[in-house]
Design a protein around this motif. Structure first.
Motif, mmCIF file in Angstrom:
data_model
loop_
_atom_site.group_PDB
_atom_site.id
_atom_site.type_symbol
_atom_site.label_atom_id
_atom_site.label_comp_id
_atom_site.label_asym_id
_atom_site.label_seq_id
_atom_site.Cartn_x
_atom_site.Cartn_y
_atom_site.Cartn_z
ATOM 1 N N MET A 337 0.842 -1.199 0.000
ATOM 2 C CA MET A 337 0.000 0.000 0.000
ATOM 3 C C MET A 337 0.876 1.248 0.000
ATOM 4 S SD MET A 337 -3.014 1.456 0.089
ATOM 5 C CE MET A 337 -4.375 0.504 0.805
ATOM 6 N N ARG A 338 1.955 1.215 0.756
ATOM 7 C CA ARG A 338 2.857 2.361 0.807
ATOM 8 C C ARG A 338 3.488 2.623 -0.562
ATOM 9 N NH1 ARG A 338 5.539 0.646 4.543
ATOM 10 N NH2 ARG A 338 7.323 -0.245 3.444
ATOM 11 N N LYS A 339 3.881 1.573 -1.270
ATOM 12 C CA LYS A 339 4.446 1.740 -2.616
ATOM 13 C C LYS A 339 3.431 2.364 -3.573
ATOM 14 C CE LYS A 339 7.744 -2.115 -2.431
ATOM 15 N NZ LYS A 339 8.121 -3.438 -3.012
ATOM 16 N N ALA A 340 2.185 1.901 -3.482
ATOM 17 C CA ALA A 340 1.151 2.455 -4.358
ATOM 18 C C ALA A 340 0.914 3.928 -4.051
ATOM 19 C CB ALA A 340 -0.141 1.666 -4.205
ATOM 20 N N LYS A 341 0.898 4.282 -2.774
ATOM 21 C CA LYS A 341 0.708 5.689 -2.379
ATOM 22 C C LYS A 341 1.877 6.554 -2.836
ATOM 23 C CE LYS A 341 -2.346 5.465 1.656
ATOM 24 N NZ LYS A 341 -3.259 6.511 1.164
ATOM 25 N N LEU A 344 1.588 7.306 -6.503
ATOM 26 C CA LEU A 344 0.541 8.303 -6.747
ATOM 27 C C LEU A 344 0.991 9.689 -6.316
ATOM 28 C CD1 LEU A 344 -2.455 6.084 -5.699
ATOM 29 C CD2 LEU A 344 -2.326 7.315 -7.867
ATOM 30 N N ASN A 345 1.649 9.785 -5.180
ATOM 31 C CA ASN A 345 2.139 11.089 -4.721
ATOM 32 C C ASN A 345 3.173 11.659 -5.682
ATOM 33 O OD1 ASN A 345 0.545 11.188 -2.414
ATOM 34 N ND2 ASN A 345 2.064 10.144 -1.137
ATOM 35 N N ILE A 347 3.487 11.018 -9.017
ATOM 36 C CA ILE A 347 2.942 11.340 -10.342
ATOM 37 C C ILE A 347 1.809 12.353 -10.263
ATOM 38 C CG2 ILE A 347 1.799 10.397 -12.389
ATOM 39 C CD1 ILE A 347 4.759 9.634 -12.101
ATOM 40 N N VAL A 348 0.905 12.165 -9.307
ATOM 41 C CA VAL A 348 -0.289 13.011 -9.218
ATOM 42 C C VAL A 348 -0.074 14.201 -8.295
ATOM 43 C CG1 VAL A 348 -2.758 13.017 -8.628
ATOM 44 C CG2 VAL A 348 -1.728 10.988 -9.672
ATOM 45 N N GLY A 349 0.685 13.980 -7.209
ATOM 46 C CA GLY A 349 0.907 15.046 -6.247
ATOM 47 C C GLY A 349 -0.161 15.072 -5.166
ATOM 48 N N PRO A 350 0.072 15.855 -4.119
ATOM 49 C CA PRO A 350 -0.804 15.833 -2.950
ATOM 50 C C PRO A 350 -2.010 16.755 -3.036
ATOM 51 C CG PRO A 350 1.084 17.241 -2.527
ATOM 52 C CD PRO A 350 1.280 16.690 -3.909
ATOM 53 N N SER A 351 -2.173 17.505 -4.129
ATOM 54 C CA SER A 351 -3.203 18.549 -4.119
ATOM 55 C C SER A 351 -4.321 18.355 -5.137
ATOM 56 C CB SER A 351 -2.540 19.916 -4.366
ATOM 57 O OG SER A 351 -1.863 19.912 -5.613
ATOM 58 N N ARG A 352 -4.321 17.231 -5.862
ATOM 59 C CA ARG A 352 -5.409 17.004 -6.816
ATOM 60 C C ARG A 352 -5.768 15.528 -6.864
ATOM 61 N NH1 ARG A 352 -4.049 14.744 -11.786
ATOM 62 N NH2 ARG A 352 -1.818 14.717 -12.335
ATOM 63 N N LYS A 353 -6.917 15.246 -7.497
ATOM 64 C CA LYS A 353 -7.365 13.865 -7.631
ATOM 65 C C LYS A 353 -6.697 13.195 -8.838
ATOM 66 C CE LYS A 353 -11.923 14.743 -5.617
ATOM 67 N NZ LYS A 353 -13.375 14.839 -5.895
ATOM 68 N N VAL A 354 -6.728 11.873 -8.820
ATOM 69 C CA VAL A 354 -6.215 11.102 -9.952
ATOM 70 C C VAL A 354 -7.168 11.263 -11.129
ATOM 71 C CG1 VAL A 354 -5.393 8.847 -10.705
ATOM 72 C CG2 VAL A 354 -5.438 9.399 -8.271
ATOM 73 N N LYS A 509 -9.513 11.414 5.270
ATOM 74 C CA LYS A 509 -9.375 12.180 4.022
ATOM 75 C C LYS A 509 -7.986 12.791 3.897
ATOM 76 C CE LYS A 509 -11.335 13.926 0.270
ATOM 77 N NZ LYS A 509 -12.311 14.994 0.327
ATOM 78 N N ARG A 510 -7.388 12.675 2.674
ATOM 79 C CA ARG A 510 -6.076 13.257 2.406
ATOM 80 C C ARG A 510 -6.158 14.358 1.348
ATOM 81 N NH1 ARG A 510 -2.770 10.044 -0.339
ATOM 82 N NH2 ARG A 510 -0.900 11.129 0.363
ATOM 83 N N ILE A 511 -6.907 14.080 0.242
ATOM 84 C CA ILE A 511 -6.944 14.986 -0.907
ATOM 85 C C ILE A 511 -8.292 15.688 -0.952
ATOM 86 C CG2 ILE A 511 -6.693 15.150 -3.420
ATOM 87 C CD1 ILE A 511 -4.180 14.252 -1.955
ATOM 88 N N VAL A 512 -8.266 17.000 -1.123
ATOM 89 C CA VAL A 512 -9.518 17.765 -1.191
ATOM 90 C C VAL A 512 -10.230 17.468 -2.492
ATOM 91 C CG1 VAL A 512 -10.496 20.069 -1.244
ATOM 92 C CG2 VAL A 512 -8.540 19.594 0.223
#
Length: 512
Positions: A337-341, A344-345, A347-354, A509-512
């Protein structure tokens, strides 16, 4: 289910006791004509190997593989059955005998309201089947159409994330842990997604009484379709329906058909009034129901209802169960799970949805999905095939009308095809060209050949985006005092194989 199955078998055994004794007295069974069959366990008189299946047939058959080999022969009541359980045997079937085994063996329950005659998955290969394949390929599952419906997937997944957040927050406000049943939200998401693609509406919301009626009726249909039925193994008992599954299916499928008929009528009226709305798949079906009645390219009013219901059958529980299994596997292994997160962090970053456009840049996520489908194919025995003619298959004689099971669950655990096959290791797919689209026979969760599932492209988009969104938008903790080591990963049977114990989790919740 085991109690029902036992009672049904007892009924059958008593019913045919006299016949059994008579057959045993008449003559000893001859080996003539059976000496070239695949190996398999000895069966009981009359019922054959029905008791060998157990309550989770694909698992029982997988264990028999180690005693009898990758091709198994069973007698299920009066139905001769061959089971294919290795990548090598599947390759031979799909490459060299796909046409020989392309017929369908249909469960008696799914003949209710002539469902089997109108459904793509169950109808025989012919003019009507080719028409439906063309429609699905051109109007529902072609890349262009799937790209055009990206906003629907985004909406339904966003709604799911919002429902999870609101319900967890409400539970915490009541002094509870904030635990949610993830399977419920996944099913509602998938159900509404199909509703939007086919009917242009959310069927499950607080304002839709009709949608909830449809949902309840469909759940009953799922239940009856997943139950073992004595009439499937003794076809001459179909008129009697000894355990009542066909009667129940007639009732509950009838309920779904009535609701679909109202939805179809509403859409037809909207078209008459020329209300400008985005074209959906029902509109396409209505065009084929129009002026060409009686011709080869016509779809009857009854078959329109069957096709709509089939899309819900095939697209809701299967998709939602796959995502639940993926989340469960990752929660069992926090390092994965940590690798998947982390991916995502990055490539996508912490401030938007996938977004769907991100999926191509997320190789670890794609590997997680492949590994989930390897260990948890939605239809573990795929849909039963039927031999159209006497066939020589890998040196064995397979008679016409033999039922063919392809155990995709066992093939995903084939030690000749996979290293450490029982372990969940997404890394095995990094840098690998193995895919699930019907060309690599060691990974066939959607089947292969001419009977391959037509919904692969849509399922692929939904599973990746929904799983990525859940991982990225929330941090998750297991509920109900469960730990990764104690999580129940047992299965239960239905239309698709689901977790026996639904996944209970606490989202933060992590991402707005």
């Amino acid at each position: 289910m085991e109690l029902e199955w036992t009672c049904a078998l007892l009924f059958c055994s008593l019913l045919f006791l006299a016949t059994c004794l008579l057959l045993l007295l008449i003559k000893k069974p001859s080996d003539k004509g059976t000496q070239n069959r695949p190996p398999g366990p000895p069966g009981w008189p009359v019922i054959g190997n029905m008791l060998d299946l157990g309550s989770i047939p694909h698992q029982t058959l997988y264990r028999l593989h180690f005693e009898y080999g990758p091709i198994l022969w069973l007698k299920l009541g009066s139905v001769s059955t061959m089971v294919v359980q290795s990548a090598k045997a599947a390759t031979e079937l799909f490459k060299n005998h796909d046409a020989d085994f392309c017929d369908r063996k249909c469960p008696d329950s799914l003949t209710a309201h002539n469902f089997n005659l109108g459904a793509l998955s169950l109808s025989q290969c012919g003019v009507y089947w080719r028409l439906l394949r063309r429609l699905y390929s051109m109007e529902l599952h072609v890349n262009k159409r799937i790209n055009e419906t990206a906003h629907i997937r985004r909406k339904c997944i966003d709604n799911m994330l919002r429902f999870i957040e609101e319900d967890a927050a409400a539970a915490r406000a009541r002094g509870e842990s904030g635990e949610v049943n993830l399977a419920h939200y996944l099913f509602v998401m998938a159900f509404n997604l199909i509703g939007n693609v086919v009917l242009s509406k959310d069927l499950l919301d607080s304002q839709s009484k009709e949608g909830h009626e449809f949902y309840d009726a469909m759940n009953k249909v799922f239940e009856w379709a997943g139950k073992p039925n004595v009439a499937d193994y003794f076809p001459f008992l179909k008129w009697l329906d000894p355990v009542g599954i066909k009667r129940n299916m007639v009732r509950d499928m009838g309920r779904t058909m009535k609701i679909i008929a109202r939805l179809v009528a509403e859409r037809a009226e909207e078209k008459k009034l020329a209300r400008e709305k985005e074209k959906n798949f029902l509109d396409v079906l209505l065009e084929y129901q129009g002026d060409k009645k009686g011709g080869p390219d016509t779809i009857s009013e009854q078959n329109v209802k069957i096709i709509v219901s089939e899309i819900f059958f095939g697209g809701s529980e299967t998709t939602s169960s796959t995502i639940e299994w993926g989340m469960a596997e990752l929660l069992c292994k926090p390092d994965l799970m940590r690798k998947a997160k982390e991916e995502l962090n990055s490539i996508v970053g912490p401030s938007r949805k996938v977004e769907e456009s991100d999926i191509g840049d997320l190789p670890y996520l794609r590997a997680v999905v492949k590994e989930t489908l390897r260990l948890h194919p939605p239809f573990p025995l795929l849909l039963p095939r039927n031999a159209l003619q006497n066939t020589n298959y890998m040196g064995y004689s397979v008679p016409k009308n033999t039922q063919i099971f392809v155990n995709a669950w066992a093939i995903g655990r084939d030690p000749d095809a996979w290293e450490d096959p029982l372990s969940f290791k997404p890394e095995r797919f990094l840098g690998s060209q193995i895919d699930y689209k019907g060309q690599n026979y060691e990974l066939i969760p959607f089947g292969a050949g001419r009977r391959i599932c037509v919904g692969i492209l849509l399922a692929e988009r939904v599973i990746h985006l929904a799983l990525a969104s859940l991982i990225h938008c929330f941090d998750w903790e297991l509920g109900n005092s469960t730990t990764p080591e104690t999580m129940d990963m047992n299965e239960r049977m239905g239309i698709a194989v689901r977790k026996l114990v639904p996944l209970l989790v606490q989202p933060k919740k992590r991402i707005v």
